[in-house]
Motif scaffolding. Structure first.
Motif, PDB file in Angstrom:
ATOM      1  N   UNK A 244       0.818  -1.214   0.000  1.00 14.87           N
ATOM      2  CA  UNK A 244       0.000   0.000   0.000  1.00 14.87           C
ATOM      3  C   UNK A 244       0.847   1.257   0.000  1.00 14.87           C
ATOM      4  N   UNK A 245       2.095   1.144   0.487  1.00 10.94           N
ATOM      5  CA  UNK A 245       2.974   2.307   0.549  1.00 10.94           C
ATOM      6  C   UNK A 245       3.562   2.664  -0.817  1.00 10.94           C
ATOM      7  N   UNK A 246       3.499   1.742  -1.763  1.00 10.66           N
ATOM      8  CA  UNK A 246       4.071   1.979  -3.089  1.00 10.66           C
ATOM      9  C   UNK A 246       3.038   1.977  -4.198  1.00 10.66           C
ATOM     10  N   UNK A 247       1.798   1.553  -3.887  1.00 10.76           N
ATOM     11  CA  UNK A 247       0.837   1.255  -4.951  1.00 10.76           C
ATOM     12  C   UNK A 247       0.529   2.461  -5.828  1.00 10.76           C
ATOM     13  N   UNK A 248       0.427   3.658  -5.248  1.00  6.18           N
ATOM     14  CA  UNK A 248       0.101   4.841  -6.054  1.00  6.18           C
ATOM     15  C   UNK A 248       1.225   5.151  -7.042  1.00  6.18           C
ATOM     16  N   UNK A 249       2.475   5.082  -6.563  1.00  2.00           N
ATOM     17  CA  UNK A 249       3.613   5.369  -7.444  1.00  2.00           C
ATOM     18  C   UNK A 249       3.741   4.308  -8.533  1.00  2.00           C
ATOM     19  N   UNK A 250       3.430   3.059  -8.206  1.00  2.00           N
ATOM     20  CA  UNK A 250       3.446   1.988  -9.214  1.00  2.00           C
ATOM     21  C   UNK A 250       2.364   2.250 -10.261  1.00  2.00           C
ATOM     22  N   UNK A 251       1.176   2.640  -9.812  1.00  2.00           N
ATOM     23  CA  UNK A 251       0.072   2.907 -10.741  1.00  2.00           C
ATOM     24  C   UNK A 251       0.408   4.065 -11.677  1.00  2.00           C
ATOM     25  N   UNK A 252       1.157   5.044 -11.191  1.00  2.00           N
ATOM     26  CA  UNK A 252       1.539   6.194 -12.028  1.00  2.00           C
ATOM     27  C   UNK A 252       2.736   5.887 -12.920  1.00  2.00           C
ATOM     28  N   UNK A 253       3.352   4.723 -12.760  1.00  2.00           N
ATOM     29  CA  UNK A 253       4.528   4.385 -13.544  1.00  2.00           C
ATOM     30  C   UNK A 253       5.814   4.979 -13.011  1.00  2.00           C
ATOM     31  N   UNK A 254       5.769   5.565 -11.823  1.00  2.00           N
ATOM     32  CA  UNK A 254       6.974   6.151 -11.230  1.00  2.00           C
ATOM     33  C   UNK A 254       7.864   5.092 -10.585  1.00  2.00           C
ATOM     34  N   UNK A 255       7.277   3.966 -10.166  1.00  2.00           N
ATOM     35  CA  UNK A 255       8.016   2.842  -9.609  1.00  2.00           C
ATOM     36  C   UNK A 255       7.581   1.571 -10.318  1.00  2.00           C
ATOM     37  N   UNK A 256       8.478   0.595 -10.345  1.00  2.00           N
ATOM     38  CA  UNK A 256       8.112  -0.734 -10.826  1.00  2.00           C
ATOM     39  C   UNK A 256       8.589  -1.765  -9.813  1.00  2.00           C
ATOM     40  N   UNK A 257       7.794  -2.797  -9.639  1.00  2.00           N
ATOM     41  CA  UNK A 257       8.124  -3.851  -8.680  1.00  2.00           C
ATOM     42  C   UNK A 257       9.178  -4.768  -9.282  1.00  2.00           C
ATOM     43  N   UNK A 258      10.185  -5.089  -8.480  1.00  2.00           N
ATOM     44  CA  UNK A 258      11.244  -6.004  -8.903  1.00  2.00           C
ATOM     45  C   UNK A 258      11.263  -7.195  -7.945  1.00  2.00           C
ATOM     46  N   UNK A 259      11.879  -8.280  -8.397  1.00  2.00           N
ATOM     47  CA  UNK A 259      12.025  -9.494  -7.576  1.00  2.00           C
ATOM     48  C   UNK A 259      10.677 -10.019  -7.086  1.00  2.00           C
ATOM     49  N   UNK A 260       9.645  -9.875  -7.904  1.00  2.00           N
ATOM     50  CA  UNK A 260       8.295 -10.258  -7.482  1.00  2.00           C
ATOM     51  C   UNK A 260       8.207 -11.743  -7.141  1.00  2.00           C
ATOM     52  N   UNK A 261       8.949 -12.571  -7.882  1.00  2.00           N
ATOM     53  CA  UNK A 261       8.896 -14.015  -7.637  1.00  2.00           C
ATOM     54  C   UNK A 261       9.473 -14.391  -6.277  1.00  2.00           C
ATOM     55  N   UNK A 262      10.256 -13.482  -5.688  1.00  2.00           N
ATOM     56  CA  UNK A 262      10.936 -13.776  -4.424  1.00  2.00           C
ATOM     57  C   UNK A 262      10.248 -13.120  -3.221  1.00  2.00           C
TER      58      UNK A 262
END
Length: 299
Positions: A244-262
């Motif tokens: 929840x602390x990153x979701x807005x920035x991810x939705x705007x394309x400012x952040x991307x999630x890495x290492x999701x499988x881990x």
């Protein structure tokens, strides 16, 4: 009323561990507090406290009396609340607490709708990333994210929350996509300040589920998750946050999630309240109102 007051003072001293700490918490002068406890001991004809220059301990009689006093004070509080109508009609003030950013994003909209639906209930919402003590701080209900160590609480689970590692697209393009959690040891990171000199981020092997603890050396340490997210947006490094602390920035394309499988196992989110017999109707109404809405939001 004097005897109940003395009981309350003694319980506070036992909980805070010293006269001075209890006096500060209750805003009672130290001399007044000491005199009232001495009067209580004189009335009972026994010592309740052993005081030295370095510490304060309860006598055997004191331990038994404090346990009984707690029960009596809880019964008196419940009787007063019942007399005021809290158990026959949903009314009065409800004190809630939640983590700062989670409360702003998810709890405050629920509270606004609840206030519109229940005009006789007022709410005091304490937003803080510190886990307040519900009993000592007189809080009715709290949002807790993570495992619940306190068995005194009644918990209603409303969802689960992922831990995610994320970075700005520009950072990933410049440094490359990390393939395994150990790659973070060679990458700059932005971390929420930790008591550990070298903070450790937990991940999980996709196949076996075995825990992977990776020590990272942050280029930047900050005191709030919002600042860590902002630092990652600015390209300082990889950060690790609750989703929840990153979701807005991810939705705007400012952040991307890495290492999701881990990613490690998602942590539970609960509404918790002290176990104190019959629940006041204002608490029952809020629990019934908020739980399904939070489940929907977190789903």
């Amino acid at each position: 009323m004097g005897r109940l007051e003395a009981m309350s003072l003694l319980v506070a001293v036992a909980e805070h561990g010293s006269l001075s700490a209890a006096g500060r918490a209750l805003q009672v002068p130290l001399a007044t507090l000491s005199r009232k406890l001495s009067d209580l001991e004189a009335r009972l004809g026994t010592r309740l406290l052993l005081r030295t220059t370095r510490k304060l301990t309860l006598t055997d009689a004191g331990v038994a009396y404090v346990a009984a006093a707690r029960r009596i004070l809880e019964q008196v509080e419940e009787a007063e609340r019942e007399a005021a109508g809290e158990f026959t009609a949903p009314k009065g003030e409800l004190v809630l607490t939640a983590p700062l950013m989670f409360g702003r994003l998810h709890v405050l909209p629920v509270v606004a709708d609840f206030l519109a639906a229940f005009p006789d209930i007022d709410i005091r919402l304490l937003l803080s990333d510190r886990n307040v003590d519900l009993i000592d701080d007189h809080v009715d209900m709290a949002v807790r994210i993570g495992p619940l160590p306190d068995s005194r609480m009644v918990a209603t689970q409303v969802g689960r929350m992922r831990w995610v590692a994320c970075a700005s697209p520009a950072f990933v393009e410049r440094h490359g996509q990390p393939q395994r959690p150990e790659d973070l040891q060679r990458l700059p990171c932005a971390a929420v300040a930790s008591v550990l000199a070298v903070p450790s981020w937990r991940f999980r092997e996709p196949g076996s589920g075995a825990a992977l603890d990776v020590a990272v050396r942050p280029r930047l340490s900050v005191t709030t998750p919002e600042a860590a997210a902002r630092a990652a947006v600015l390209g300082v490094g990889v950060t690790r946050l609750l989703h929840y602390q990153a979701v807005d920035a991810v939705a705007r394309g400012e952040l991307q999630i890495v290492l999701e499988a881990f990613e490690p196992e998602a942590v539970p989110v609960h509404l918790v309240h002290p176990s104190r017999g019959q629940m006041a109707l204002k608490m029952r109404r809020f629990l019934d109102f908020a739980a399904p809405r939070l489940r929907q939001a977190l789903g």
